[in-house]
Motif scaffolding. Structure first.
Motif, PDB file in Angstrom:
ATOM      1  N   SER A1021       0.831  -1.218   0.000  1.00  5.72           N
ATOM      2  CA  SER A1021       0.000   0.000   0.000  1.00  5.72           C
ATOM      3  C   SER A1021       0.857   1.257   0.000  1.00  5.72           C
ATOM      4  N   TYR A1022       0.322   2.292  -0.596  1.00  4.53           N
ATOM      5  CA  TYR A1022       0.984   3.578  -0.450  1.00  4.53           C
ATOM      6  C   TYR A1022      -0.016   4.716  -0.552  1.00  4.53           C
ATOM      7  N   VAL A1023       0.348   5.812   0.074  1.00  7.57           N
ATOM      8  CA  VAL A1023      -0.374   7.074  -0.101  1.00  7.57           C
ATOM      9  C   VAL A1023       0.697   8.082  -0.457  1.00  7.57           C
ATOM     10  N   LYS A1024       0.572   8.696  -1.618  1.00  9.75           N
ATOM     11  CA  LYS A1024       1.647   9.590  -2.059  1.00  9.75           C
ATOM     12  C   LYS A1024       1.099  10.960  -2.419  1.00  9.75           C
ATOM     13  N   LEU A1025       1.833  11.947  -2.022  1.00  6.47           N
ATOM     14  CA  LEU A1025       1.559  13.278  -2.547  1.00  6.47           C
ATOM     15  C   LEU A1025       2.274  13.289  -3.891  1.00  6.47           C
ATOM     16  N   ARG A1026       1.517  13.008  -4.934  1.00  4.34           N
ATOM     17  CA  ARG A1026       2.126  12.702  -6.222  1.00  4.34           C
ATOM     18  C   ARG A1026       2.581  13.968  -6.944  1.00  4.34           C
ATOM     19  N   GLU A1027       1.693  14.950  -6.960  1.00  2.00           N
ATOM     20  CA  GLU A1027       2.016  16.157  -7.719  1.00  2.00           C
ATOM     21  C   GLU A1027       1.538  17.391  -6.963  1.00  2.00           C
ATOM     22  N   VAL A1028       2.349  18.417  -7.015  1.00  2.00           N
ATOM     23  CA  VAL A1028       1.925  19.725  -6.529  1.00  2.00           C
ATOM     24  C   VAL A1028       2.331  20.721  -7.606  1.00  2.00           C
ATOM     25  N   ALA A1029       1.425  21.576  -7.990  1.00  2.00           N
ATOM     26  CA  ALA A1029       1.777  22.571  -9.002  1.00  2.00           C
ATOM     27  C   ALA A1029       1.219  23.925  -8.603  1.00  2.00           C
ATOM     28  N   LEU A1030       2.067  24.899  -8.651  1.00  2.00           N
ATOM     29  CA  LEU A1030       1.639  26.273  -8.388  1.00  2.00           C
ATOM     30  C   LEU A1030       1.930  27.059  -9.654  1.00  2.00           C
ATOM     31  N   LYS A1031       0.879  27.654 -10.201  1.00  4.00           N
ATOM     32  CA  LYS A1031       1.039  28.305 -11.490  1.00  4.00           C
ATOM     33  C   LYS A1031       0.499  29.729 -11.398  1.00  4.00           C
ATOM     34  N   TYR A1032       1.246  30.631 -11.953  1.00  8.15           N
ATOM     35  CA  TYR A1032       0.779  32.007 -11.993  1.00  8.15           C
ATOM     36  C   TYR A1032       0.657  32.428 -13.449  1.00  8.15           C
ATOM     37  N   SER A1033      -0.584  32.752 -13.849  1.00  7.05           N
ATOM     38  CA  SER A1033      -0.802  33.227 -15.209  1.00  7.05           C
ATOM     39  C   SER A1033      -0.833  34.746 -15.154  1.00  7.05           C
ATOM     40  N   LEU A1034       0.025  35.349 -15.909  1.00  7.51           N
ATOM     41  CA  LEU A1034       0.100  36.801 -15.859  1.00  7.51           C
ATOM     42  C   LEU A1034      -1.201  37.399 -16.394  1.00  7.51           C
ATOM     43  N   PRO A1035      -1.714  38.424 -15.709  1.00  6.30           N
ATOM     44  CA  PRO A1035      -2.972  39.014 -16.160  1.00  6.30           C
ATOM     45  C   PRO A1035      -2.778  39.744 -17.478  1.00  6.30           C
ATOM     46  N   LYS A1036      -3.876  39.862 -18.182  1.00  3.31           N
ATOM     47  CA  LYS A1036      -3.821  40.477 -19.505  1.00  3.31           C
ATOM     48  C   LYS A1036      -3.319  41.904 -19.435  1.00  3.31           C
ATOM     49  N   SER A1037      -3.559  42.533 -18.306  1.00  7.29           N
ATOM     50  CA  SER A1037      -3.127  43.918 -18.172  1.00  7.29           C
ATOM     51  C   SER A1037      -1.610  44.031 -18.260  1.00  7.29           C
TER      52      SER A1037
END
Lengths: 1098, 484
Positions: A1021-1037
């Motif tokens: 058995s396993y429990v994994k924190l498989r993926e973490v992603a933090l993304k910043y999309s620059l605003p159109k301004s």
């Protein structure tokens, strides 16, 4: 095929040229968002039928010069419904765009690349989009699917550039392929590993990775997983294990050239929870009393080793275990380096202490670079997208890299109103160096985890290799010349000198013509091909420890082996699709088609024998002995299929789907080579009948399918095996695998039912699926009693049943303009059972592994159970022998590697331009056997083999009975040893202490009577924190006019194994993709990676 | 219109493909037919490999005979048959690698002899030789396992071949051997010089092999069926058994792998130092001043002392006498039946009162002499040895079983299986008990346990087989002829 490609390219280029215009006027206006009335920047504004267009500015304003008689402006924006506005005489046009709400009428790509409205489907599919595979990018995009699709079981193995095992809804074939079919834009793509039989059995070999890993995640638009037989019946037999349908990105009509650039770097380090933790109290040796000549304590050689007239203690370098003398910093002894003239310790004794640099320090920081650029564009008639990706990966061991270049082209052209041509083309090359050697062979992990001396400092080994360039090892075999290797090379020598390389060049693509013969009739002709050639080279440098190598798998101290593989599959389809709304209530659509599939496989494997003459020259002619007979493989197979499909729809509510297909396969005996199969499915959108506010959508479906299957080529005629000559004597032998001229096609029957619900304004989505499949009449290479004169025979028979349940839930926990939180969870349980095997067989051995264990299909058991010596039980308690060890019973089922359930939870939180997602991936239950523990404990490596017992004494101290003749009187207070939990033969609680002071004691690898293999079976058995992603999309301004989009991401994968029960290892580790799962030998640690990525769109 | 076109297309597909498909599915890189002589040569080569190799996964009989001891990993000397599944690999070597090829060679010979243009006499000689090799291999199987498949063996159509009791197999192969002997015409050719790697086409030599093999079968039967054994011995001797080392059933290995002597693979090619000579044999040879000791073993660093590794436990390679240098050379002979062995069997036959020319002592001396000559001991040393009161037949210690047993065992040094078998038959004393896990003298194996894979691949037959050998699949269960 080549000609077709050229024609297609020319056509696309010609039609892309622009036209000239006469009188002109300027149209301007503003595009606003229906939700809040704000101006929408970045909206494409194109004059219909031309390349003339513009993009709205930061305020949503645009201005475009058009001919005075111009017709219609088309406004497009991702996620918004497209608007078409006739210009007329106007010069100002204002447009309000609204979000596209047609999600319920989601269109998915189904078998044969036929797009269908999801609501009409009577079977389960699950679609994931590009971000799932491109945000947190992996060497092998398959790894990105882990935890994201219910009942798709992924096992990534941790081998560098290695293969990933993927099984959908359980293993269905006893011996055949259980991996799904991969299809890219309608092109079936080969996903074999080509790993050798001995590699799969845990012996010498490398994991060459899945061929499907050539698919570039940057080019993937979306992935649709067809899980059941009904979904994939049109693909025929090969889709019995499900289909992973990949749709690649295409160009779209837009103004100007779209450019998108993605650049990322990822660094990886090992997760130390998945690597061995060494004891640091006792050094080299197997036991004290076996070596009566070893010094006063029986631990060291005590001799005048340098002829100086003075004796000194010498470390037993030969003994690749750590049951030796307790460390003592005040004791100076001669180590391996005391015998190396180049060493500063030459002829010097130095302190007897544990290593400063343990094998953990052997690992380096891995770095992946991933850069890609894509150009796309098009008008109403022609679109294209072309991309290039460079993936450059450096592994976490010395001399380990993978470089991949991918070029992809997609073009589409409307030759006339009725005729459309599509061309898809992918070119991929890769070069790999230093892949992971797996299993018990020449594998540093087997060395570090199973056979090691904890007094050896790996950095000293590195320094000595780099200084001398020789194979100066810690594991010398001769006590007078201890640097002459006996069992294990210097690990750096292995990496720098004994590496493999491989290169692959691959082209896959398709060309299709689509003719709309009538409003209701479409004719599609398509030719597709996937072809690659590959060269695999394996080397052993002169001066290595002889290990099995080359064609004859003899012990070779040096050698060279090469394999050339050519794999090609072509498909030709002719598909007629008809669509008719008969009246307001009844619609009918149908497909009729034919497919010709042609597969050719060609390989040649050759090796040197008896070693290499000239060091560092890796060529076949450099062989000491005559080169053994090469192994040639040259097969071809053709399958002709005709198929038909009918779909009846009633009031967009009730759909009936029928398919039928007949295949004729060249791989089956000519008299029985035709087989028919079919599927029936029913879909009922009951929400159309109800008028419940809370329920936006509700569908129930049910289907039944029967799918036939053929087998591999050349299995119907017996052949003799040519062996290497004995001098001039010619030798042939009876084949070890007997072919069968009476094979019949296999059959898979499946029933499936499901429920799809959406409610609370589409914020809550729920899917439930239930299925049962029975694969019968299987074509199995059955292992025979060798008394028959053969090892295997191809036979029909056997039945495997898989049934299960899968659930998925999507919930928009928070949904408003600035802040969104989506939670998606899936859960699945599959239960497999081998109902029968070919007549007369009660057990089929899938793999026989080192350590006296095997992986089996056993009647009445789940597929793939582990067998070996098991505990002896009495009233549910483990029986302990009169020596204090667990008693062993032969040939027991000791483990089941199939997980009880798998699941994943993905959270995505968006706040304005900021997006955070994290995925928890769970696999519960399922067992693994660890050869690493089997040997590693017996050689006294892991920390727990040098702990204290319940009396507070070191377990490695001697067992001291009060009365050696009557153990029932108990033990002295200072007694070492271990008291195993269990009962004695008479059922009373065990009171006998087992010895733990030598390799043959409590942690011994075992024999027929004691220390059963079952001691090394662990819960996987396993429990994994498989993926973490933090993304910043620059605003159109901020983006202004230059960029359409820009984002920065920080991503991590495998950051944290939240829970697991296998000691010192990742339960996912293994030998590679294939049916041999649940076996850890020389397992590689998990890599934690953290990456940074920039995406720019112009 | 559409229907017509489709019908046409479908019809074409269905009709056109049969011949094409049949052709496509035929192997193009492997032989669908092979000459009988190539399978015969391979079967014989495998038979020799199985008896001569020292692979720790396959042939562990040099250890069971206590000729060799192990260094770092003594599992096999401690009679662990499970970890490496030694019985499985030995069994596989016998059935799949040796017997099946021999059997197939016989079948192909019967089918193709006319097209080869050979006479019936040549055909019969070829078949007789194949039969003799099969008899040899089956005897080894019975001697190793007790009961083995015979009547239903070697047929991949029979997936679960039943086992036959050891005695039944013996009786059957004795009949097979008698039939083979009757078929031989020494005045006709048999296999070609190139393809017969044992006797290079010498039919007469094969006949001597068959009679010697008959003697070997008879001697094993002596305790359990002395009547039959006695008459077989008489027939074998009358038919002509080996009478010099020139008659030995041997093959000359070559100097390059894969045709090197199998022991070379383990002592040299492996790069490992797994084996040293065992104290069991070294101690006895030291006591007897046996001149073969410098051939069988290498001295310690002092150049004169021979010290065997302690049997049944770990030893340090550098500290014990290594296996003799000759065994480190690739191109020595491999043996499956030799003259010295025949003389010891004749000595035994004489003691058992069977009708053989000469006395037990004469054959005993001849056996020792043959062995010493084979290993290159000069005649003076042989005479001295024979004169040693501990060796001389009249004065050596123990009963005839002890005397003949020890000397036959010493002569069989490079033939572990027969060395172990002669100990089982004559029960001479001198073997050591491995100092491991409380093992006792009784734990020294009397047979191989049945292959572990048979429990899963041929379960019902195996259950019956266990009943055939007395109800327990144990290494200490004796095979049917081992009644004393």
């Amino acid at each position: 095929m080549k000609k077709l490609l050229l024609l297609g390219l020319t056509a696309v280029l010609m039609l892309a040229s622009s036209e000239l215009w006469a009188q002109e006027k300027v149209v301007s206006g503003r595009v606003t968002d229906a939700e809040d009335g704000s101006g929408l920047p970045g909206v494409n504004v194109v004059l219909q039928g031309t390349t003339n267009g513009t993009v709205t500015d930061a305020n949503g304003d645009f201005s475009l010069t058009v001919p005075s008689d111009a017709g219609t402006l088309v406004f497009t924006f991702v996620g918004m419904a497209t608007q078409e506005i006739p210009i007329g005489g106007r010069t100002e046009i204002n447009v309000v765009m609204a979000a596209d709400v047609s999600q319920l009428s989601e269109v998915v790509v189904t078998a044969l690349n036929i797009p269908r409205e999801k609501a009409s489907l009577g079977y389960a599919t699950q679609q994931i989009d590009n971000s799932a595979v491109s945000t947190v990018k992996q060497q092998n995009f398959l790894n990105s699917l882990s935890g994201k699709v219910s009942n798709v079981q992924i096992r990534r193995n941790n081998n560098f550039a290695g293969s990933t095992n993927i099984v959908i809804r359980g293993n269905k074939s006893v011996t055949g392929n259980n991996q799904p079919l991969f299809v890219v834009d309608g092109v079936p793509v080969d996903n074999s590993t080509g790993n050798s039989a001995q590699q799969r059995a845990g012996r010498y070999g490398y994991d060459y990775g899945n061929a499907a890993s050539d698919i570039n995640p940057e080019d993937i638009e979306n992935i649709n997983v067809l899980k059941g037989a009904a979904a994939s019946a049109l693909y025929g037999s090969r889709a019995a294990n499900g289909v992973v349908m990949i749709t690649t990105k295409k160009g779209k009509a837009r103004k100007g050239l779209g450019i998108s650039i993605s650049s990322g770097v990822t660094v990886g380090t090992i997760d130390k929870d998945t690597f061995i933790k060494y004891q640091n109290k006792y050094g080299a040796g197997y036991a004290r009393e076996w070596f009566e000549f070893y010094g006063p304590d029986g631990f060291f050689v005590d001799n005048d080793i340098f002829g100086t007239g003075q004796t000194g203690l010498v470390v037993p370098t030969l003994e690749d275990g750590s049951y030796g003398a307790p460390f003592d910093p005040s004791l100076n002894v001669y180590h391996w380096d005391s015998f190396v003239p180049e060493s500063p310790n030459y002829k010097k004794a130095h302190p007897w202490v544990g290593a400063t640099h343990k094998p953990d320090d052997f690992f380096e920081t891995a770095i992946d670079w991933n850069n890609s650029i894509a150009l796309s564009g098009g008008d109403e008639k022609n679109t294209f997208r072309i991309s290039y990706t460079n993936f450059d990966s450096k592994g976490n061991m010395p001399v380990q890299s993978l470089k991949r270049h991918s070029i992809s082209f997609n073009g589409s052209s409307k030759f006339s109103d009725k005729l459309t041509g599509n061309l898809g083309f992918n070119f991929v090359t890769h070069d790999a160096i230093g892949r992971s050697s797996t299993g018990y062979g020449d594998n540093q992990m087997a060395n570090f985890r199973q056979w090691w001396e904890v007094n050896v400092d790996v950095k000293d080994q590195e320094a000595m290799f780099k200084k001398t360039g020789r194979n100066v090892t810690w594991n010398g075999g001769d006590y007078y010349n201890p640097t002459d290797p006996i069992f294990w090379d210097n690990p750096y020598w292995t990496r720098y000198k004994n590496f493999q390389t491989d290169t692959r060049t691959r082209v896959f693509g398709n060309f299709s013509l689509n003719y709309q013969a009538a409003e209701w009739l479409n004719i599609l002709g398509r030719a597709s091909m996937d072809t690659y050639r590959e060269l695999r080279e394996e080397r052993r440098a002169v001066g290595s420890v002889p290990t099995e190598f080359g064609i004859n798998l003899a012990d070779e101290g040096s050698g060279y082996q090469r394999t050339n593989r050519d794999v090609t599959e072509s498909n030709y389809d002719l598909i007629l699709t008809a669509n008719k709304q008969l009246n307001t209530d009844l619609s009918i659509s149908g497909t009729l088609g034919g497919n010709i599939r042609r597969e050719t496989f060609s390989s040649i494997l050759a090796s040197t024998q008896g070693g290499l003459v000239v060091p560092n020259l890796y060529s076949l002619s450099n062989s000491v002995s005559t080169v053994p007979n090469p192994i040639e493989d040259e097969t071809e197979k053709e399958v002709y299929g005709i198929f038909a499909n009918a779909n009846l729809g009633f009031r967009n509510m009730l759909y009936l789907d029928l398919t039928a297909r007949n295949d004729i396969s060249s791989a089956l005996p000519v008299t029985k080579n035709s087989y028919f199969y079919h599927s029936e499915s029913l879909s009922f959108v009951f929400s159309e009948l109800l008028n419940a506010d809370a329920l936006d959508f509700g569908k129930a479906y049910f289907n039944y399918a029967v799918v036939g299957n053929d087998t591999g080529p050349n299995r119907t005629t017996n052949v003799y095996t040519k062996n290497d000559n004995f001098g001039n004597t010619v030798l042939f032998s009876y084949p070890s695998t007997v072919n069968n001229p009476n094979l019949l096609p296999e059959e898979l029957t499946s029933i499936e039912a499901g429920l799809e619900l959406a409610g609370v304004e589409n914020r809550l989505k729920f899917n439930l699926g239930l299925y049962k499949t029975i694969s019968s009449n299987q074509i199995v290479a059955v292992e025979l009693s060798k008394a028959t004169g053969a090892s295997f025979k191809w036979l029909n028979g056997g039945e495997i049943e898989n049934k299960g349940i899968e659930l998925s839930l999507g919930f928009d926990v928070v949904k408003n303009a600035d802040f969104n939180w989506n939670l998606t969870a899936n859960w699945a349980r599959n239960i497999s059972r081998v109902n029968s095997l070919p007549e007369g067989i009660s057990n089929y051995q899938i793999n026989s592994f080192q350590g006296g264990v095997s992986l089996n299909a056993t009647v009445g058991q789940p597929y793939g159970v582990l067998r070996g010596t098991g505990y002896k039980f009495l009233n549910g308690q483990r029986v302990v022998s009169p020596s204090g060890y667990y008693v062993a019973v032969a040939d027991q089922v000791i483990g089941d590697p199939n997980p009880d359930w798998t699941g994943g939870v993905l959270n995505t939180i968006n706040y304005k331009g900021l997006s955070l997602s994290f995925l928890v991936d769970v696999s519960h239950g399922g067992e693994v056997f660890s050869l690493d523990m089997y040997y590693g404990q017996a050689t006294g490596l892991p920390a727990h083999t040098a702990g204290n017992n319940e009396l507070g004494n070191p377990i490695r101290d001697l067992v001291v009975p009060i009365d050696p003749l009557d153990l029932s009187k108990g033990y002295a207070e200072n007694s070492g040893g271990i008291l195993f939990d269990g009962v004695q033969a008479d059922g009373s609680k065990n009171t006998i202490r087992a010895r733990a002071d030598y390799y043959g004691g409590a942690y011994y690898w075992g024999n027929a009577t004691r220390n059963p293999s079952q001691m090394n079976v662990y819960d996987g058995s396993y429990v994994k924190l498989r993926e973490v992603a933090l993304k910043y999309s620059l605003p159109k301004s901020i983006l202004g006019n230059v960029f359409q989009n820009a984002s920065l991401s920080v991503v991590g994968s495998n950051l944290w194994i939240i829970d697991k029960n296998v000691p010192y290892s990742d339960p996912e580790s293994g030998l590679g993709a294939g049916n041999g799962q649940g076996y850890l030998s020389g397992a590689y640690p998990t890599m934690r990676t953290v990456g940074f990525k920039v995406d720019l769109g112009f | 219109m559409r229907k017509i076109i489709l019908t046409l297309v479908i019809t074409c597909i269905f009709w056109a493909c049969d011949d094409r498909f049949a052709e496509m599915n035929k192997p193009t890189k492997a032989a669908v037919a092979a000459p009988a002589e190539t399978l015969f040569a391979n079967g014989v080569n495998e038979m020799f490999y199985m008896m001569n190799n020292s692979n720790t996964n396959i042939n562990v009989f040099r250890l069971y005979a206590q000729y060799w001891a192990q260094t770092t990993y003594p599992d096999e000397s401690q009679y662990n048959m499970v970890t490496r599944r030694n019985p499985d690999f030995f069994w596989r070597g016998a059935y799949r690698d040796a017997l099946k090829d021999l059997d197939e060679a016989k079948k192909i010979t019967e089918e193709t002899w006319q097209s080869l243009g050979i006479t019936e006499a040549v055909r019969d000689n070829r078949i007789a030789i194949i039969e003799a090799c099969k008899v040899y291999t089956y005897q080894v199987l019975v001697d190793a396992f007790g009961a083995v498949p015979y009547t239903e063996a070697l047929d991949p159509e029979i997936l679960s071949p039943k086992y036959d009791a050891g005695e039944d197999v013996y009786n059957a192969i004795i009949d097979d051997l008698d039939a083979a002997i009757a078929m031989v015409d020494v005045n006709s050719d048999s296999w070609s010089e190139t393809q017969d790697i044992v006797y290079e086409g010498d039919t007469g030599a094969w006949l001597k092999f068959m009679n010697s093999l008959k003697l070997k079968l008879a001697i094993n039967l002596a305790d359990v069926n002395p009547g039959k054994a006695g008459s077989m011995v008489a027939e074998a001797v009358a038919g002509g058994v080996f009478d010099s080392n020139d008659d030995n059933a041997s093959i000359q290995y070559l100097d390059a792998f894969p045709n090197t002597h199998p022991v070379h693979e383990d002592l040299v090619q492996s790069g490992r130092d797994d084996y040293v000579i065992a104290n069991t044999i070294v101690d006895i040879m030291n006591n007897l001043n046996d001149p073969r000791l410098p051939v069988y073993a290498q001295p310690l660093d002092d150049g004169v002392t021979y010290e065997g590794g302690v049997y049944g436990t770990n030893n340090t390679f550098a500290q014990k006498s290594h296996i003799g240098e000759i065994f480190y050379t690739p191109d020595i002979e491999g043996l499956i039946l030799d003259y010295a062995e025949v003389e010891f069997m004749l000595a035994e036959a004489a003691e058992r009162g069977f009708s053989v020319p000469g006395t037990a002592e004469e054959h005993y001396d001849a056996g020792i002499t043959a062995s010493m000559e084979y290993w290159g001991v000069d005649s003076g040393d042989i005479a001295n040895y024979l004169a040693n009161p501990d060796v001389a037949y009249t004065t050596a210690a123990g009963d005839w079983k002890q005397k003949i047993g020890v000397q036959a065992w010493l002569a069989l040094y490079n033939r572990g299986f027969e060395g172990w078998t002669v100990w089982r038959r004559l029960d001479f004393t001198g073997f050591n008990v491995p100092p491991f896990g409380g093992l006792t003298y009784n734990d020294i194996p009397k047979r191989f346990i049945f292959p572990i894979s048979e429990a899963t691949l041929n379960k019902a037959s195996l259950q019956e087989a266990i009943q055939l050998i007395g109800g327990e699949d144990s290494a200490t269960t004796k095979v049917f002829w081992d009644v004393n």
